[in-house]
Design an enzyme around this catalytic site. Structure first.
Site, PDB file in Angstrom:
ATOM      1  CE  LYS A  47      -3.955  -2.288   0.591  1.00  0.00           C
ATOM      2  NZ  LYS A  47      -3.545  -3.687   0.693  1.00  0.00           N
TER       3      LYS A  47
HETATM    4  C1  LIG Z   1      -4.196  -4.846   0.261  1.00  0.00           C
HETATM    5  C2  LIG Z   1      -3.369  -6.071   0.198  1.00  0.00           C
HETATM    6  C3  LIG Z   1      -3.626  -7.075  -0.741  1.00  0.00           C
HETATM    7  C4  LIG Z   1      -4.788  -7.004  -1.697  1.00  0.00           C
HETATM    8  O1  LIG Z   1      -4.608  -5.989  -2.666  1.00  0.00           O
HETATM    9  P1  LIG Z   1      -5.871  -5.469  -3.503  1.00  0.00           P
HETATM   10  O2  LIG Z   1      -5.336  -4.344  -4.303  1.00  0.00           O
HETATM   11  O3  LIG Z   1      -6.869  -5.013  -2.489  1.00  0.00           O
HETATM   12  O4  LIG Z   1      -6.362  -6.603  -4.307  1.00  0.00           O
HETATM   13  C5  LIG Z   1      -2.781  -8.167  -0.779  1.00  0.00           C
HETATM   14  N1  LIG Z   1      -1.748  -8.279   0.082  1.00  0.00           N
HETATM   15  C6  LIG Z   1      -1.487  -7.334   0.998  1.00  0.00           C
HETATM   16  C7  LIG Z   1      -0.354  -7.552   1.940  1.00  0.00           C
HETATM   17  C8  LIG Z   1      -2.268  -6.195   1.086  1.00  0.00           C
HETATM   18  O5  LIG Z   1      -2.005  -5.259   2.005  1.00  0.00           O
END
Ligand SMILES: *Cc1c(COP(=O)(O)O)cnc(C)c1O
Length: 495
Positions: A112
């Site tokens: 993120k």
């Molecule tokens: C948010 C997240 C995901 C999923 O990603 P999306 O874009 O919501 O599909 C997968 N792994 C981790 C560690 C995340 O923080």
């Protein structure tokens, strides 16, 4: 060429990129999508000579066309700096012939950070450009990682406040600790008694609440979103797929034009949608492999064409993927419906009403570059243990989901295409599940002792993100019921 953004529900005028970022969600409840996807104006050979920051500029300028070069470069410079613990920002690790694209070298050690390091800069720039009045209130639902990354990005940013709702019993102990120790007078963290879908639906409802909007306006506030429904999250995520491809080319691992597969551990469908956009802009990607955990709505969707959220919500060891309503799938549905807002709206209404919808045969044909599968918690634990035993490389549980699905895909199809796995979190964020997978003897150990032990095993130093929460005081203790979110928002804004 200017790119404007329109709503997937079709009831909005087209807006500029900066207006779409500022607004977050379209007023008709839809998501903003670019009216068309531009092609890259650089060759992969040219991309292979660029730094991460330069790549970011060359990719983002194509979609954020109303930002000036100076504005965009300034946002990029401030985002991708020493907050990342490696100069290359997103390194590739080759393990057993597969490339793990490590997206967890930012401040909160999950992918993120790739988008949330830049979103606050894009948003404050967008506010200036649009002469937007009032303080921006970022309202966010998190399955664990978005919350901290958004808090870190927006803390103490003038002209903004941020409120994060997380499922009280649905995040890892480290994730929770990261959030509740967040500093900054403009930050607010609330644990809700519900799951992520409850938090996300609650936030969406608040966005659409006209009375609340009026209440906010009187007090000089306006909402925006840091969730991946914001186009300002999606665009920066296209960058690292281009960068990864260019690095493989630069290192001679692939030849120019050679298609690769990507595997993405998926929850809200933002990360994999960015890969799909990259493909449509000209990046040589063959298969987009969508990896789910036991909450395998997307796997079922790709197999049957039916999206059905009517099922038990399962808490797993990969909590950031514990999601039954993948918001960003709406952008894909809209596209495979031939940019048909009416058809998309009908399906989304069915989802809101009956919790399910079925796409047409023609739409299914347009999904041929996707493959979906899922991994159970046992399979993930086994993968973490066996890969560690063989190579010393330690995966977090989300990346392990992707790695297991990658194995399943290869076994099923015999496809030998070179593959990049999006590695979405550092194992340090999920030490409890990771260490327990490696050896049950760690089960009784305390979280920070586990981090030290992981460091000893993997030879990777404990990241700063963990060090800084070891002794940090808890600053946020608020909790609320599912229907108490509006009250929590008002309470914070009236403080
Ligand atoms: C948010 C997240 C995901 C999923 O990603 P999306 O874009 O919501 O599909 C997968 N792994 C981790 C560690 C995340 O923080």
């Amino acid at each position: 060429m200017e790119i404007l953004y329109k709503s997937t529900r079709g009831h909005e005028d087209k807006v500029t990129a900066s207006a779409a970022i500022l607004q977050g969600l379209a007023a008709d409840g839809g998501l903003f999508v670019p009216e068309r996807l531009p092609e890259f104006d650089k060759t992969m050979e040219e991309f292979s000579k660029l730094s991460y920051q330069e790549t970011a500029y060359e990719v983002m300028k194509l979609l954020l066309t109303d930002f000036s070069e100076e504005e965009l470069r300034s946002c990029i410079r401030r985002a991708y700096d020493s907050k990342f613990d490696t100069e290359v920002i997103a390194p590739l690790a080759e393990v057993e012939g597969t490339y793990y694209l490590e997206l967890f070298h930012g401040r909160t050690i999950a992918f993120k950070d790739m988008a949330l390091s830049i979103l606050p800069h894009l948003m404050t720039t967008a506010a200036k450009k649009n002469h937007a009045e009032g303080e921006i209130v970022i309202l966010t639902a998190t399955s664990g990682d978005t919350g901290k990354a958004a808090l870190a990005g927006f803390a103490d940013v003038p002209g903004t406040r941020i409120i994060v709702f997380y499922p009280k019993n649905g995040v890892s102990p480290i994730q929770e600790r990261q959030m509740v120790t967040q500093k900054g007078d403009n930050t607010c963290v609330v644990g809700i008694h519900g799951n992520f879908d409850d938090a996300q639906s609650g936030v969406k409802k608040l966005f659409g609440d006209r009375e609340l909007a009026a209440w906010m306006q009187e007090r000089g506030f306006r909402f925006s979103s840091a969730n991946s429904i914001n186009i300002g999250r999606l665009v920066p995520q296209i960058v690292y797929y281009v960068y990864a491809y260019a690095q493989l080319l630069k290192e001679g691992r692939i030849v120019d034009g050679e298609a690769i597969n990507v595997v993405v551990p998926t929850g809200n469908f933002g990360n994999i949608l960015a890969a799909f956009y990259a493909k449509n802009m000209g990046l040589p990607i063959a298969k987009l492999i969508c990896a789910s955990n036991d909450n395998k709505v997307l796997y079922d969707f790709f197999r049957t064409g039916v999206y059905d959220r009517n099922r038990e919500f399962i808490l797993t060891s990969s909590p950031s993927m514990d999601i039954l309503i993948s918001s960003n799938l709406e952008r894909l549905i809209y596209r495979i419906a031939g940019d048909n807002a009416a058809e998309n709206s009908a399906l989304m209404e069915a989802l809101a009403g009956e919790g399910r919808y079925e796409i047409t045969g023609q739409m299914r044909e347009r999904l041929d570059s996707f493959y979906g599968n899922f991994a159970s918690q046992e399979e993930c634990a086994e993968k973490i243990r066996s890969l560690y035993d063989k190579t010393g490389y330690v995966l977090d549980p989300h990346t392990a989901v992707a790695s297991v699905v990658c194995d399943k895909y290869r076994k099923e199809t015999k496809d030998g295409t070179k593959t990049v796995i999006a590695s979405t979190a550092s194992p340090y964020k999920f030490t409890r599940s990771v260490m327990s997978a490696i050896d049950k003897k760690y089960d009784g150990m305390e979280d920070f002792a586990l981090a030290d032990e992981l460091s000893r095993l993997s030879g990777v130093a404990v990241p700063q993100a963990i060090e800084e929460i070891r002794t940090a005081p808890v600053l946020h203790t608020a909790q609320c019921e599912k229907d108490g979110m509006e009250q929590a928002v008002k309470a914070f804004l009236e403080k």
